[in-house]
Design an enzyme around this catalytic site. Sequence first.
Site, PDB file in Angstrom:
ATOM      1  N   ASP A 145      20.185 -11.921  13.060  1.00 12.76           N
ATOM      2  CA  ASP A 145      21.239 -12.457  13.858  1.00 12.76           C
ATOM      3  C   ASP A 145      21.206 -11.860  15.252  1.00 12.76           C
ATOM      4  O   ASP A 145      20.676 -10.786  15.328  1.00 12.76           O
ATOM      5  CB  ASP A 145      22.424 -12.438  13.360  1.00 12.76           C
ATOM      6  CG  ASP A 145      22.820 -13.078  11.977  1.00 12.76           C
ATOM      7  OD1 ASP A 145      23.345 -12.822  10.868  1.00 12.76           O
ATOM      8  OD2 ASP A 145      22.400 -14.358  12.083  1.00 12.76           O
TER       9      ASP A 145
ATOM     10  N   ASP B 202      22.157 -21.108  12.288  1.00 15.62           N
ATOM     11  CA  ASP B 202      23.333 -21.200  12.046  1.00 15.62           C
ATOM     12  C   ASP B 202      24.030 -22.231  13.115  1.00 15.62           C
ATOM     13  O   ASP B 202      24.745 -23.052  12.794  1.00 15.62           O
ATOM     14  CB  ASP B 202      24.263 -20.013  12.421  1.00 15.62           C
ATOM     15  CG  ASP B 202      23.843 -18.710  11.237  1.00 15.62           C
ATOM     16  OD1 ASP B 202      23.723 -17.347  11.739  1.00 15.62           O
ATOM     17  OD2 ASP B 202      23.371 -19.012  10.121  1.00 15.62           O
TER      18      ASP B 202
END
Length: 156
Positions: free
Chosen positions: A111, A129
């Site tokens: 991330d 995401d």
Amino acid sequence: MFKYYILALFLIAIDQVTKYIVVTRMEIGEQLELMPNFLYFTSHRNSGAAWGILEGQMWFFYIVTIVVVGVVVYFIQTNRDQPMLQLGFSFILGGAIGNFIDRILFQEVVDFIDVYIFDYNFPIFNIADSALTIGVILIIILILFEDSNGKGKIKN
Ligand SMILES: CCC[C@@H]1OC(=O)[C@@H](C)C[C@H](C)CCCCC(=O)CCC[C@@H](CC)/C=C/C=C(\COC)CC[C@@H](O)[C@@H](O)C[C@H](O)CNC1=O
């Protein structure tokens, strides 16, 4: 028809390239300020799902992702007359596979998109995401829209 799978592949490619750059160019925890007090790139790893839930439960994630991919392909195939719906599902497909690749390779997800909304620091996420969330939101809007004008054309 295949353009939805090509779009999913394109999203997977962008997701994997951005994650590769973060992994090779940044230390874990390193932060790049893009827009002060709003947008940063922070190299982060998450072995769970959103907000780090179910940390380390890789088998659960593998199974859920395979089910998600199966359901999404089924809906892309059976809603040929609903291009917007197919678009939403191709975003979900791209996002699910993008994170699946990380989970298979590293047993965790890379991330880096770090957003501060007012004072709240939203969990650090990635392109996959974003694609998943955009796909989910688009489908919810379409379903609500279908119900409101009573067409109910979504096949299942
Ligand atoms: C987006 C789904 C999360 C994604 O699901 C996936 O992979 C799918 C294919 C399969 C999962 C195994 C199962 C989904 C569980 C459902 C869930 O989790 C509820 C989600 C709600 C959602 C609204 C739809 C909120 C949004 C959150 C975030 C994303 O904001 C843009 C924060 C992301 C950060 O916590 C980041 O560290 C997460 C990390 O990258 C791993 N990502 C995942 O597990």
